[in-house]
Design a protein around this motif. Structure first.
Motif, PDB file in Angstrom:
ATOM      1  N   HIS A 100     -12.054  14.353 -11.458  1.00 11.62           N
ATOM      2  CA  HIS A 100     -11.495  13.227 -12.194  1.00 11.62           C
ATOM      3  C   HIS A 100     -10.033  13.008 -11.817  1.00 11.62           C
ATOM      4  CE1 HIS A 100     -14.979  12.388 -14.649  1.00 11.62           C
ATOM      5  NE2 HIS A 100     -15.112  13.677 -14.899  1.00 11.62           N
ATOM      6  N   ARG A 101      -9.303  14.120 -11.603  1.00 10.16           N
ATOM      7  CA  ARG A 101      -7.914  13.971 -11.152  1.00 10.16           C
ATOM      8  C   ARG A 101      -7.870  13.439  -9.722  1.00 10.16           C
ATOM      9  NH1 ARG A 101      -6.878  18.578 -14.545  1.00 10.16           N
ATOM     10  NH2 ARG A 101      -7.445  20.019 -12.886  1.00 10.16           N
ATOM     11  N   LEU A 102      -8.807  13.907  -8.887  1.00  9.36           N
ATOM     12  CA  LEU A 102      -8.889  13.390  -7.527  1.00  9.36           C
ATOM     13  C   LEU A 102      -9.183  11.888  -7.548  1.00  9.36           C
ATOM     14  CD1 LEU A 102      -9.081  13.687  -4.441  1.00  9.36           C
ATOM     15  CD2 LEU A 102     -11.508  14.290  -4.740  1.00  9.36           C
ATOM     16  N   PHE A 103     -10.125  11.470  -8.388  1.00  9.79           N
ATOM     17  CA  PHE A 103     -10.488  10.063  -8.492  1.00  9.79           C
ATOM     18  C   PHE A 103      -9.290   9.227  -8.952  1.00  9.79           C
ATOM     19  CE2 PHE A 103     -12.871   6.542 -10.688  1.00  9.79           C
ATOM     20  CZ  PHE A 103     -13.486   6.030  -9.549  1.00  9.79           C
ATOM     21  N   GLY A 104      -8.547   9.744  -9.904  1.00  7.91           N
ATOM     22  CA  GLY A 104      -7.354   9.040 -10.378  1.00  7.91           C
ATOM     23  C   GLY A 104      -6.299   8.901  -9.289  1.00  7.91           C
ATOM     24  N   SER A 105      -6.122   9.959  -8.496  1.00 13.57           N
ATOM     25  CA  SER A 105      -5.124   9.893  -7.424  1.00 13.57           C
ATOM     26  C   SER A 105      -5.566   8.932  -6.319  1.00 13.57           C
ATOM     27  CB  SER A 105      -4.863  11.294  -6.848  1.00 13.57           C
ATOM     28  OG  SER A 105      -6.003  11.799  -6.165  1.00 13.57           O
ATOM     29  N   VAL A 106      -6.879   8.875  -6.028  1.00 13.40           N
ATOM     30  CA  VAL A 106      -7.378   7.904  -5.050  1.00 13.40           C
ATOM     31  C   VAL A 106      -7.087   6.484  -5.531  1.00 13.40           C
ATOM     32  CG1 VAL A 106      -9.470   6.932  -4.007  1.00 13.40           C
ATOM     33  CG2 VAL A 106      -9.162   9.411  -4.089  1.00 13.40           C
ATOM     34  N   PHE A 107      -7.309   6.242  -6.822  1.00 16.08           N
ATOM     35  CA  PHE A 107      -7.022   4.924  -7.379  1.00 16.08           C
ATOM     36  C   PHE A 107      -5.544   4.573  -7.252  1.00 16.08           C
ATOM     37  CE2 PHE A 107      -9.683   1.982  -9.817  1.00 16.08           C
ATOM     38  CZ  PHE A 107     -10.943   2.477  -9.501  1.00 16.08           C
ATOM     39  N   ALA A 108      -4.689   5.521  -7.596  1.00 16.05           N
ATOM     40  CA  ALA A 108      -3.248   5.256  -7.556  1.00 16.05           C
ATOM     41  C   ALA A 108      -2.785   4.962  -6.134  1.00 16.05           C
ATOM     42  CB  ALA A 108      -2.489   6.445  -8.129  1.00 16.05           C
ATOM     43  N   VAL A 109      -3.229   5.781  -5.184  1.00 16.12           N
ATOM     44  CA  VAL A 109      -2.808   5.596  -3.790  1.00 16.12           C
ATOM     45  C   VAL A 109      -3.379   4.300  -3.220  1.00 16.12           C
ATOM     46  CG1 VAL A 109      -2.993   6.540  -1.452  1.00 16.12           C
ATOM     47  CG2 VAL A 109      -2.478   8.061  -3.373  1.00 16.12           C
ATOM     48  N   ALA A 110      -4.671   4.029  -3.477  1.00 14.27           N
ATOM     49  CA  ALA A 110      -5.302   2.824  -2.935  1.00 14.27           C
ATOM     50  C   ALA A 110      -4.659   1.561  -3.503  1.00 14.27           C
ATOM     51  CB  ALA A 110      -6.797   2.835  -3.231  1.00 14.27           C
ATOM     52  N   ALA A 111      -4.335   1.575  -4.790  1.00 16.06           N
ATOM     53  CA  ALA A 111      -3.693   0.405  -5.400  1.00 16.06           C
ATOM     54  C   ALA A 111      -2.324   0.158  -4.786  1.00 16.06           C
ATOM     55  CB  ALA A 111      -3.573   0.595  -6.910  1.00 16.06           C
ATOM     56  N   ALA A 112      -1.554   1.232  -4.562  1.00 16.91           N
ATOM     57  CA  ALA A 112      -0.215   1.088  -3.991  1.00 16.91           C
ATOM     58  C   ALA A 112      -0.277   0.622  -2.536  1.00 16.91           C
ATOM     59  CB  ALA A 112       0.532   2.412  -4.089  1.00 16.91           C
ATOM     60  N   VAL A 113      -1.168   1.221  -1.752  1.00 20.78           N
ATOM     61  CA  VAL A 113      -1.287   0.843  -0.342  1.00 20.78           C
ATOM     62  C   VAL A 113      -1.739  -0.612  -0.219  1.00 20.78           C
ATOM     63  CG1 VAL A 113      -2.618   1.237   1.775  1.00 20.78           C
ATOM     64  CG2 VAL A 113      -1.672   3.176   0.515  1.00 20.78           C
ATOM     65  N   THR A 114      -2.718  -1.011  -1.023  1.00 23.61           N
ATOM     66  CA  THR A 114      -3.209  -2.381  -0.972  1.00 23.61           C
ATOM     67  C   THR A 114      -2.101  -3.370  -1.318  1.00 23.61           C
ATOM     68  OG1 THR A 114      -5.448  -1.678  -1.567  1.00 23.61           O
ATOM     69  CG2 THR A 114      -4.905  -4.000  -1.896  1.00 23.61           C
ATOM     70  N   ALA A 115      -1.352  -3.074  -2.367  1.00 23.51           N
ATOM     71  CA  ALA A 115      -0.309  -4.003  -2.810  1.00 23.51           C
ATOM     72  C   ALA A 115       0.789  -4.170  -1.766  1.00 23.51           C
ATOM     73  CB  ALA A 115       0.284  -3.531  -4.128  1.00 23.51           C
ATOM     74  N   VAL A 116       1.203  -3.074  -1.144  1.00 26.98           N
ATOM     75  CA  VAL A 116       2.373  -3.113  -0.257  1.00 26.98           C
ATOM     76  C   VAL A 116       2.003  -3.375   1.202  1.00 26.98           C
ATOM     77  CG1 VAL A 116       4.339  -1.784   0.602  1.00 26.98           C
ATOM     78  CG2 VAL A 116       3.666  -1.599  -1.805  1.00 26.98           C
ATOM     79  N   LEU A 117       0.915  -2.749   1.671  1.00 26.43           N
ATOM     80  CA  LEU A 117       0.557  -2.851   3.091  1.00 26.43           C
ATOM     81  C   LEU A 117      -0.676  -3.702   3.351  1.00 26.43           C
ATOM     82  CD1 LEU A 117       1.252   0.760   4.420  1.00 26.43           C
ATOM     83  CD2 LEU A 117       2.430  -1.333   5.044  1.00 26.43           C
ATOM     84  N   SER A 118      -1.236  -4.291   2.327  1.00 24.53           N
ATOM     85  CA  SER A 118      -2.381  -5.191   2.411  1.00 24.53           C
ATOM     86  C   SER A 118      -3.703  -4.431   2.368  1.00 24.53           C
ATOM     87  CB  SER A 118      -2.337  -6.087   3.660  1.00 24.53           C
ATOM     88  OG  SER A 118      -2.925  -5.459   4.778  1.00 24.53           O
TER      89      SER A 118
END
Length: 417
Positions: A94-112
């Protein structure tokens, strides 16, 4: 006859993009299709060149951001992201899933979204293998967030850049208006995907023998921060954000070449010139379809106004259209129809064309790229095909769309838009 030819050309381009026989680039069919619609006068040469000129700044930005994302990968940014996700797991999926969400959201927002699909997804899959956990939940997180989490900034998605121009907002106004729907979309996606993959998330991650240290490349992070600030500054002066992306890419490129961390052929490959040509030619084909009847037909089904029911209707039409003709043609079709209603209606279209593609593979080119990455890295173990993708999309996309549009409506009322 012109409408029939234009529709046939659009269908051929989209089917080829979906299938891509022998891995041929989408431009193989898009270029002759654009030539055919001009040859039969479905769209005049003058109108076709005008469409290409209008799309050129958007395509130029896309080229710069693709190179910037690849150079960040060469600097080790995504390896650091993988190390961060593995470290955050700490024995809990669950912590891994949360970190994937956080990283994916940030990468998508900034780097497309392209960076999330092409560069982050393989890192997420490798992290799942390292921790010996089922990859499906985490892979679907990157797929869905590549679409849903691309709402925040004009630079997060090619569709955003098109809407940004049509909305007439500054970079900061756009970000402020989309912040609430972006957060809501991520939260609803997280809750629903966590529920859908509850069984997969019960597996306890293996603890690596030695954690890889989380060392984000400071120079790359600094360049990204300055590039992001540059997006806002260029907007204030009425310039394309592509100039800021180009500056960031040139800075990282010069450093990478000097340190021999990258090569000119690698940078040229990151440009993906055939895809850029495909985008321009697709714009010409869609213009032909619009000029020969589609615009008139669509005006009968697109709601008018900016009330909450109207915005929900606009987003729903955009979402359905995305899954019929792909989200890039959909946004090109929708923007002229709602532009007169103001920026809020334009942003509602954006919610539809960014969230809606989670319903089917055809919804966005990012979905097709994700599927290709998944099959290359994991084979069929993590991808159960069109039916599975759509089943999960049906459970998430409608709820995310309604929640995000409601957040857009409430947030824009507070902002006075």
């Amino acid at each position: 006859m012109a409408l029939i030819v234009a529709l046939a050309a659009l269908a051929a381009v989209l089917v080829f993009a979906l299938v891509r026989p022998r891995g041929w680039p989408e431009a193989v069919v898009a270029v002759p299709a654009a030539g055919v619609v001009v040859a039969v006068d479905a769209v005049s040469w003058a109108d076709a060149t005008a469409e290409i000129r209008s799309l050129a700044p958007v395509v130029g930005f896309l080229a710069a951001i693709l190179v910037l994302a690849r150079l960040c990968d060469d600097e080790g940014l995504f390896r650091a992201a993988g190390a961060f996700m593995a470290h955050m797991a700490d024995g809990s999926q669950h912590r891994l899933f949360g970190s994937v969400f956080a990283v994916a959201a940030a990468v998508t927002a900034v780097l497309s979204l392209d960076a999330t699909v092409v560069l982050l997804t393989p890192v997420v899959l490798a992290t799942a293998r390292l921790l010996r956990v089922p990859p499906r939940a985490h892979a679907y997180a990157t797929a869905h967030l590549a679409n849903s989490a691309s709402l925040l900034l004009p630079v997060s998605n090619l569709t955003n850049l098109l809407a940004f121009t049509a909305a007439g907002l500054t970079f900061l106004q756009f970000a402020a208006a989309m912040a609430v729907p972006w957060l809501i979309a991520i939260a609803v996606e997280f809750a629903l995907l966590r529920w859908l993959f509850a069984a997969d998330l019960t597996t306890t991650p293996r603890r690596p023998a030695a954690d890889e240290p989380v060392r984000p490349p400071r120079f790359a992070v600094a360049v990204l921060a300055l590039t992001l600030a540059g997006f806002a500054v260029t907007s204030l002066f009425g310039l394309s954000p592509g100039w800021a992306a180009l500056a960031g890419a040139l800075t990282l490129g010069a450093r990478g070449l000097a340190a021999r961390g990258t090569t000119l052929p690698r940078i040229a490959a990151a440009l993906d010139l055939p895809f850029l040509v495909f985008v321009l030619c697709l714009g010409v084909v869609v213009e032909a379809v619009m000029r020969n009847g589609l615009e008139t037909a669509m005006r009968q089904v697109v709601p008018a106004g900016t009330s909450l029911p109207a915005l929900l209707g606009i987003a729903a039409v955009a979402a359905v259209l995305s899954n019929v003709v792909n989200n890039l043609p959909a946004v090109l079709v929708m923007l002229p129809l709602v532009g007169a209603a103001g920026p809020v209606a334009v942003l509602a279209v954006l919610v539809g064309v960014n969230v809606g593609p989670n319903l089917t593979y055809l919804g966005s080119l990012a979905n097709l790229l994700w599927r290709r990455v998944l099959r290359r890295d994991v084979g069929d173990r993590a991808d159960e095909g069109f039916t599975e993708f759509s089943r999960i999309g049906l459970c998430t996309a409608p709820a995310v769309l309604v929640a995000a549009v409601t957040g857009l409506w409430a947030g824009c009322r507070l902002l006075g838009l």
